[in-house]
Every structure is written in structure tokens, then in C-alpha cells.
Design a protein around this motif. Structure first.
Motif, PDB file in Angstrom:
ATOM      1  N   ASN A   1      12.327 109.575 119.214  1.00 16.55           N
ATOM      2  CA  ASN A   1      13.733 110.079 118.773  1.00 16.55           C
ATOM      3  C   ASN A   1      14.791 109.754 119.853  1.00 16.55           C
ATOM      4  O   ASN A   1      15.947 109.540 119.469  1.00 16.55           O
ATOM      5  CB  ASN A   1      13.459 111.503 118.768  1.00 16.55           C
ATOM      6  N   LYS A   2      14.372 109.715 121.312  1.00 14.22           N
ATOM      7  CA  LYS A   2      15.510 109.725 122.219  1.00 14.22           C
ATOM      8  C   LYS A   2      16.000 108.353 122.412  1.00 14.22           C
ATOM      9  O   LYS A   2      16.809 107.727 122.606  1.00 14.22           O
ATOM     10  CB  LYS A   2      14.886 110.022 123.486  1.00 14.22           C
ATOM     11  N   LEU A   3      14.646 107.099 121.847  1.00 22.36           N
ATOM     12  CA  LEU A   3      14.841 105.713 122.226  1.00 22.36           C
ATOM     13  C   LEU A   3      15.663 105.260 120.810  1.00 22.36           C
ATOM     14  O   LEU A   3      16.463 104.256 120.972  1.00 22.36           O
ATOM     15  CB  LEU A   3      13.672 105.022 122.218  1.00 22.36           C
ATOM     16  N   GLY A   4      15.532 105.902 119.830  1.00 25.08           N
ATOM     17  CA  GLY A   4      16.027 105.431 118.723  1.00 25.08           C
ATOM     18  C   GLY A   4      15.251 104.523 117.713  1.00 25.08           C
ATOM     19  O   GLY A   4      14.283 104.421 117.965  1.00 25.08           O
ATOM     20  N   ASP A   5      16.129 103.661 116.904  1.00 28.80           N
ATOM     21  CA  ASP A   5      15.507 102.736 115.919  1.00 28.80           C
ATOM     22  C   ASP A   5      14.667 101.682 116.754  1.00 28.80           C
ATOM     23  O   ASP A   5      14.994 101.384 117.936  1.00 28.80           O
ATOM     24  CB  ASP A   5      16.498 102.113 115.168  1.00 28.80           C
ATOM     25  N   GLY A   6      13.517 101.322 116.135  1.00 26.52           N
ATOM     26  CA  GLY A   6      12.825 100.234 116.902  1.00 26.52           C
ATOM     27  C   GLY A   6      11.441 100.697 117.306  1.00 26.52           C
ATOM     28  O   GLY A   6      11.171 101.939 117.427  1.00 26.52           O
ATOM     29  N   ASP A   7      10.387  99.749 117.422  1.00 29.98           N
ATOM     30  CA  ASP A   7       9.113 100.309 117.660  1.00 29.98           C
ATOM     31  C   ASP A   7       8.723 100.029 119.105  1.00 29.98           C
ATOM     32  O   ASP A   7       8.034  99.403 119.862  1.00 29.98           O
ATOM     33  CB  ASP A   7       8.119  99.192 117.090  1.00 29.98           C
ATOM     34  N   TRP A   8       9.683 101.002 119.929  1.00 28.77           N
ATOM     35  CA  TRP A   8       9.435 100.799 121.385  1.00 28.77           C
ATOM     36  C   TRP A   8       8.288 101.295 121.800  1.00 28.77           C
ATOM     37  O   TRP A   8       7.717 101.184 122.931  1.00 28.77           O
ATOM     38  CB  TRP A   8      10.537 101.668 121.749  1.00 28.77           C
ATOM     39  N   ILE A   9       7.522 102.413 120.983  1.00 32.85           N
ATOM     40  CA  ILE A   9       6.140 102.815 121.196  1.00 32.85           C
ATOM     41  C   ILE A   9       5.580 102.837 119.973  1.00 32.85           C
ATOM     42  O   ILE A   9       5.998 103.185 119.030  1.00 32.85           O
ATOM     43  CB  ILE A   9       6.249 104.651 121.897  1.00 32.85           C
ATOM     44  N   VAL A  10       4.278 101.937 120.137  1.00 33.91           N
ATOM     45  CA  VAL A  10       3.600 101.578 118.853  1.00 33.91           C
ATOM     46  C   VAL A  10       2.389 102.466 118.880  1.00 33.91           C
ATOM     47  O   VAL A  10       1.726 102.303 119.862  1.00 33.91           O
ATOM     48  CB  VAL A  10       3.173 100.085 118.904  1.00 33.91           C
ATOM     49  N   THR A  11       2.149 102.976 117.733  1.00 35.27           N
ATOM     50  CA  THR A  11       0.780 103.609 117.465  1.00 35.27           C
ATOM     51  C   THR A  11      -0.384 102.650 117.347  1.00 35.27           C
ATOM     52  O   THR A  11      -0.238 101.903 116.283  1.00 35.27           O
ATOM     53  CB  THR A  11       1.018 104.703 116.550  1.00 35.27           C
ATOM     54  N   VAL A  12      -1.437 102.640 117.772  1.00 30.53           N
ATOM     55  CA  VAL A  12      -2.675 101.711 117.431  1.00 30.53           C
ATOM     56  C   VAL A  12      -3.747 102.781 117.060  1.00 30.53           C
ATOM     57  O   VAL A  12      -4.099 103.434 117.792  1.00 30.53           O
ATOM     58  CB  VAL A  12      -3.168 100.831 118.859  1.00 30.53           C
ATOM     59  N   ARG A  13      -3.687 103.177 115.734  1.00 32.18           N
ATOM     60  CA  ARG A  13      -4.416 104.028 115.203  1.00 32.18           C
ATOM     61  C   ARG A  13      -6.086 103.979 115.753  1.00 32.18           C
ATOM     62  O   ARG A  13      -6.429 103.006 115.740  1.00 32.18           O
ATOM     63  CB  ARG A  13      -4.563 103.658 113.500  1.00 32.18           C
ATOM     64  N   GLY A  14      -6.344 105.096 116.353  1.00 31.65           N
ATOM     65  CA  GLY A  14      -7.427 105.481 116.570  1.00 31.65           C
ATOM     66  C   GLY A  14      -7.774 105.109 118.089  1.00 31.65           C
ATOM     67  O   GLY A  14      -8.790 105.482 118.487  1.00 31.65           O
ATOM     68  N   VAL A  15      -6.662 104.461 118.560  1.00 28.59           N
ATOM     69  CA  VAL A  15      -6.779 104.319 120.018  1.00 28.59           C
ATOM     70  C   VAL A  15      -6.010 104.886 120.919  1.00 28.59           C
ATOM     71  O   VAL A  15      -6.285 105.527 121.902  1.00 28.59           O
ATOM     72  CB  VAL A  15      -6.766 102.694 120.168  1.00 28.59           C
ATOM     73  N   GLY A  16      -4.732 104.411 120.771  1.00 27.24           N
ATOM     74  CA  GLY A  16      -3.670 105.110 121.753  1.00 27.24           C
ATOM     75  C   GLY A  16      -2.316 104.451 121.346  1.00 27.24           C
ATOM     76  O   GLY A  16      -1.837 104.477 120.140  1.00 27.24           O
TER      77      GLY A  16
END
Length: 221
Positions: free
Chosen positions: A197-212
Motif C-alpha cells: 500500500n505504501k509503495l503504491g502501484d506495481g509489483d514491488w513485492i511479488v508473492t510466490v504462491r506456497g513459498v514466500g
């Protein structure tokens, strides 16, 4: 080091300010919560008494923590666990019960400053428009300063220091929350959500499902 003493009791404040000054610290003193909220940004460390005449010291601590990683040590005259727990939950780095031993205070100050100091060899991380500086513990997105808490900064810097690497929730817990004894992966997810939310639009932190998680490049998802 510049220390802000927030203490309404003039006698106690004068004694503490004098001792800190004799140990080579620059010391400012205020006697209210509102004054503390106007002065803390100039300090390297805040010593905050929870009993203030205008504002709840726990709320003052929480306000500082939501805007900064500046170390905060609180004092309480209540010899119960409640004040200590509340101040730690509000983001205090430590809490002492009055009356305290001055040598113990110095030891705790040293411990807190060691714990919160950025590693001396750490380098600034640049990722597109994102700049993460461990020395000043500042996060910039282009020209915009992103206000983050201490844990949010540690989490983001860890991901940024391992480009293209997926970091598991377990490893994030072990490295960012090791000293807190926290073991819930929900804590990681909550901090990631807040950072996004603080970084705004864009995939700055990507979820890798089931891993991290891994750091992205800011491209819109």
C-alpha cells in the motif's frame, strides 16, 4: 548521540539529562507528549516516560513508530506487566520500571542502539525507481519518501538484498522477527500488505504462491 528525554518530573529529568550529558550525549528535554511529537525527529534516541500530563505515552510511542524507526525506550512507574506490554506492542524497543539503575539504562541504551543500527558494510540498493538506504534507513520511490516502520524497512531491505531470490516466510520470520519471538506467518503477510500500500502501484513485492516473496521491478501487475 542526540537523545530526547520526555519527562514531566523536572527533578527526575534534570538528573537524567545531567548524567547523559556527562557521558558525552547531546540531550534535549521536553515535558509533554505534544512537545515530544514536535521534537523527536531531531533525536537519535527517545527516552519516553509513559506518564505525561497531556497525552498517553503509549500513544506518543505509537505515533513515533508509525513514522520512523528511531529507537524508543519507555519508562513506567507501574510495577506491572501491562504498561511494559502495551509500550512494546506500540513499538518501543525496551521498557524500564522506575526507579531504575542508571547503569542498567546505559546498558539497555547500548543494546538497543546496537540492535537497531544498520550494518556498517551495507550498501544502498537501487531497483528501478526504488532506492533503499540502510545507513539512513530511508526508502525513496523516485523523489517520494516512503515512510516505513523499522520492521517494514528490515523486510523490504532483506528482499532487495536478494534480487531474483524467493525468500520463504520462515526465513523472513527468522531474520526480521528473530528477537521478538514472533512465529506467525500472518505477521509477514500483514507487513507485506502494508508495504504494498505504501509503495503504491506495481509489483514491488511479488508473492510466490506456497513459498514466500521476492522483490519485483515495479512493473504493473
Amino acid at each position: 548521540m542526540r537523545v530526547l528525554v520526555v519527562e514531566a518530573d523536572e527533578k527526575a529529568a534534570d538528573a537524567l539529562v545531567g548524567r547523559l550529558g556527562r557521558h558525552g550525549h547531546e540531550v534535549d528535554r521536553v515535558d509533554s507528549g505534544r512537545a515530544a511529537l514536535n521534537a523527536w525527529e531531531q533525536a537519535d534516541l527517545v527516552l519516553l516516560d509513559l506518564e505525561l500530563p497531556d497525552l498517553d505515552g503509549v500513544e506518543v510511542c505509537r505515533d513515533i513508530r508509525t513514522r520512523s524507526s528511531t529507537p524508543v525506550i519507555t519508562f513506567t512507574a507501574a510495577d506491572t506487566a501491562l504498561d511494559r506490554v502495551l509500550s512494546l506492542q506500540a513499538g518501543a524497543d525496551d521498557c524500564l520500571v522506575k526507579p531504575y539503575c542508571y547503569r542498567e539504562l546505559l546498558a539497555r541504551i547500548n543494546a538497543v542502539m546496537r540492535r537497531t543500527a544498520a550494518p556498517p558494510a551495507a550498501d544502498t540498493v537501487l531497483r528501478g525507481r526504488l532506492r533503499i538506504d540502510p545507513r539512513s534507513r530511508r526508502v525513496l520511490l523516485g523523489e517520494r519518501v516512503v515512510e516505513v516502520t523499522r520492521k517494514e524497512f528490515d523486510l523490504l531491505y532483506l528482499l532487495a538484498s536478494l534480487p531474483e531470490t524467493v525468500v520463504s516466510r520462515r526465513d523472513l520470520m527468522a531474520k526480521v522477527w528473530a528477537e521478538d519471538g514472533t512465529n506467525s506467518s500472518r505477521t509477514v503477510d500483514t507487513h507485506v500488505s502494508t508495504l504494498r500500500n505504501k509503495l503504491g502501484d506495481g509489483d514491488w513485492i511479488v508473492t510466490v504462491r506456497g513459498v514466500g516473496y521476492r522483490l519485483g521491478d515495479g512493473t504493473d501487475v
